[in-house]
Each structure stands twice: as C-alpha cells, then as structure tokens.
Design a protein around this motif. Sequence first.
Motif, PDB file in Angstrom:
ATOM      1  N   THR A   1       7.883  14.246   4.516  1.00 36.37           N
ATOM      2  CA  THR A   1       6.661  14.191   5.331  1.00 36.37           C
ATOM      3  C   THR A   1       5.829  12.933   5.107  1.00 36.37           C
ATOM      4  OG1 THR A   1       5.365  15.398   3.678  1.00 36.37           O
ATOM      5  CG2 THR A   1       6.500  16.715   5.368  1.00 36.37           C
ATOM      6  N   GLY A   2       5.977  12.294   3.964  1.00 36.08           N
ATOM      7  CA  GLY A   2       5.195  11.113   3.630  1.00 36.08           C
ATOM      8  C   GLY A   2       3.947  11.446   2.844  1.00 36.08           C
ATOM      9  N   SER A   3       3.330  10.421   2.336  1.00 37.73           N
ATOM     10  CA  SER A   3       2.120  10.533   1.537  1.00 37.73           C
ATOM     11  C   SER A   3       1.068   9.599   2.128  1.00 37.73           C
ATOM     12  CB  SER A   3       2.417  10.124   0.097  1.00 37.73           C
ATOM     13  OG  SER A   3       1.243  10.158  -0.674  1.00 37.73           O
ATOM     14  N   SER A   4      -0.141   9.726   1.662  1.00 39.30           N
ATOM     15  CA  SER A   4      -1.201   8.848   2.151  1.00 39.30           C
ATOM     16  C   SER A   4      -1.616   7.864   1.069  1.00 39.30           C
ATOM     17  CB  SER A   4      -2.407   9.673   2.614  1.00 39.30           C
ATOM     18  OG  SER A   4      -2.888  10.475   1.560  1.00 39.30           O
ATOM     19  N   CYS A   5      -2.178   6.760   1.522  1.00 31.43           N
ATOM     20  CA  CYS A   5      -2.702   5.760   0.598  1.00 31.43           C
ATOM     21  C   CYS A   5      -4.027   5.257   1.154  1.00 31.43           C
ATOM     22  CB  CYS A   5      -1.718   4.613   0.397  1.00 31.43           C
ATOM     23  SG  CYS A   5      -1.548   3.531   1.810  1.00 31.43           S
ATOM     24  N   SER A   6      -4.727   4.532   0.330  1.00 34.10           N
ATOM     25  CA  SER A   6      -5.999   3.930   0.747  1.00 34.10           C
ATOM     26  C   SER A   6      -5.918   2.428   0.506  1.00 34.10           C
ATOM     27  CB  SER A   6      -7.158   4.540  -0.044  1.00 34.10           C
ATOM     28  OG  SER A   6      -6.980   4.320  -1.429  1.00 34.10           O
ATOM     29  N   LEU A   7      -6.950   1.747   0.929  1.00 40.80           N
ATOM     30  CA  LEU A   7      -7.046   0.302   0.744  1.00 40.80           C
ATOM     31  C   LEU A   7      -8.199   0.016  -0.202  1.00 40.80           C
ATOM     32  CD1 LEU A   7      -6.609  -0.770   4.471  1.00 40.80           C
ATOM     33  CD2 LEU A   7      -4.854  -0.678   2.687  1.00 40.80           C
ATOM     34  N   LEU A   8      -7.929  -0.716  -1.241  1.00 45.29           N
ATOM     35  CA  LEU A   8      -8.929  -1.069  -2.247  1.00 45.29           C
ATOM     36  C   LEU A   8      -9.285  -2.538  -2.046  1.00 45.29           C
ATOM     37  CD1 LEU A   8     -10.495   0.089  -4.629  1.00 45.29           C
ATOM     38  CD2 LEU A   8      -8.612  -0.583  -6.105  1.00 45.29           C
ATOM     39  N   PHE A   9     -10.434  -2.778  -1.443  1.00 43.27           N
ATOM     40  CA  PHE A   9     -10.835  -4.133  -1.060  1.00 43.27           C
ATOM     41  C   PHE A   9     -11.498  -4.882  -2.213  1.00 43.27           C
ATOM     42  CE2 PHE A   9     -10.474  -1.974   2.964  1.00 43.27           C
ATOM     43  CZ  PHE A   9      -9.959  -2.941   3.807  1.00 43.27           C
ATOM     44  N   GLY A  10     -11.307  -6.213  -2.198  1.00 45.17           N
ATOM     45  CA  GLY A  10     -12.045  -7.097  -3.087  1.00 45.17           C
ATOM     46  C   GLY A  10     -11.544  -7.189  -4.507  1.00 45.17           C
ATOM     47  N   HIS A  11     -10.279  -6.877  -4.724  1.00 48.42           N
ATOM     48  CA  HIS A  11      -9.728  -6.979  -6.070  1.00 48.42           C
ATOM     49  C   HIS A  11      -8.512  -7.885  -6.049  1.00 48.42           C
ATOM     50  CE1 HIS A  11     -12.176  -3.931  -8.091  1.00 48.42           C
ATOM     51  NE2 HIS A  11     -12.207  -3.349  -6.911  1.00 48.42           N
ATOM     52  N   LYS A  12      -8.198  -8.433  -7.211  1.00 52.89           N
ATOM     53  CA  LYS A  12      -7.035  -9.307  -7.346  1.00 52.89           C
ATOM     54  C   LYS A  12      -6.582  -9.267  -8.791  1.00 52.89           C
ATOM     55  CE  LYS A  12      -5.478 -14.049  -6.799  1.00 52.89           C
ATOM     56  NZ  LYS A  12      -5.797 -15.418  -6.432  1.00 52.89           N
TER      57      LYS A  12
END
Length: 152
Positions: free
Chosen positions: A20-31
Amino acid sequence: LSTLAYYIHSSYPPSEWYATGSSCSLLFGHKRDMPHAKVVYPELKAKAAQQIATLKVFESFIVQDDGLVTEGVRSNYILVDKDGTVLTSCNEDILIGTTLLAVKNQCKRLSIPVLSRKLRLEDLVSAKAVAMLGTSVNVLPINAIVLDEADA
C-alpha cells in the motif's frame, strides 16, 4: 582523534506497507555538512522526530534551502520519472547505502535506466513513483507526501 559510538534505533514498517505504501514529509531548511559520514545532527534529528510524530509519517525527506531534496533523515530514496528512468541523488550529496547500491545493480541487470543527479523538489512532485531505501526498510513505496502546515 576521538570516537563516539551510539545506538541507532531501527524502525520496521508493517508488511502491508510494501503493497500500500507509506507516507513521508518534507523537512525544509536543513542540510548535512558531511553527507558521506554517519554524523549525528541533534537539531535535525529532533526536528525530524517531532515532524514524524506530529504528521504521523514514516520518514522525512530533507529539503535544503536551495530546493535540493538530497535524502531522507534516515534513508535514501529513488524516483521514477515519466519516462520510466530511475532517478537517485548524486553520490556526493548522500550517504550511499547498500540498499541503494543493490537497487542500482538490479536496475542495470534489468536494463532499467538509472540517472544520478541533483534532485529538486519539482522532481519529487512530478515523479510517477517514489520509494525510500534503507537497511531496515529495504525498498518501501511512498504513497503520500504530507506537508507541515507551518511550511505550506
């Protein structure tokens, strides 16, 4: 030269997520300053853990200030573009994992084109398919990218 050893908690997805798949998020401003080394970034780790818990996702992909999406907080990832080419981040931008190497080798064996390049947010959004890669998850399809309201 000093050495620090630490425990890394492995997280295993439920078996049904492979279908079915999984979800992810986006974490902005990091390196990550040293992506080739397993270096602890406490601020990044804490922010990711908070975001994963709040948004109820399995992983957060790191989005740098310049729009590059290099890797997940604890994973690599691949995209499949509209032409069926598998896209991966440049080796210089990531910690190259054994699962990524295995996927690239399998693609080569099956004559599936693979291209390593700088991946941007636009590539992620326009991809036909996305999967996260890692030792504990192997190849896990992503079915949703959840945005944090603070970043919207």
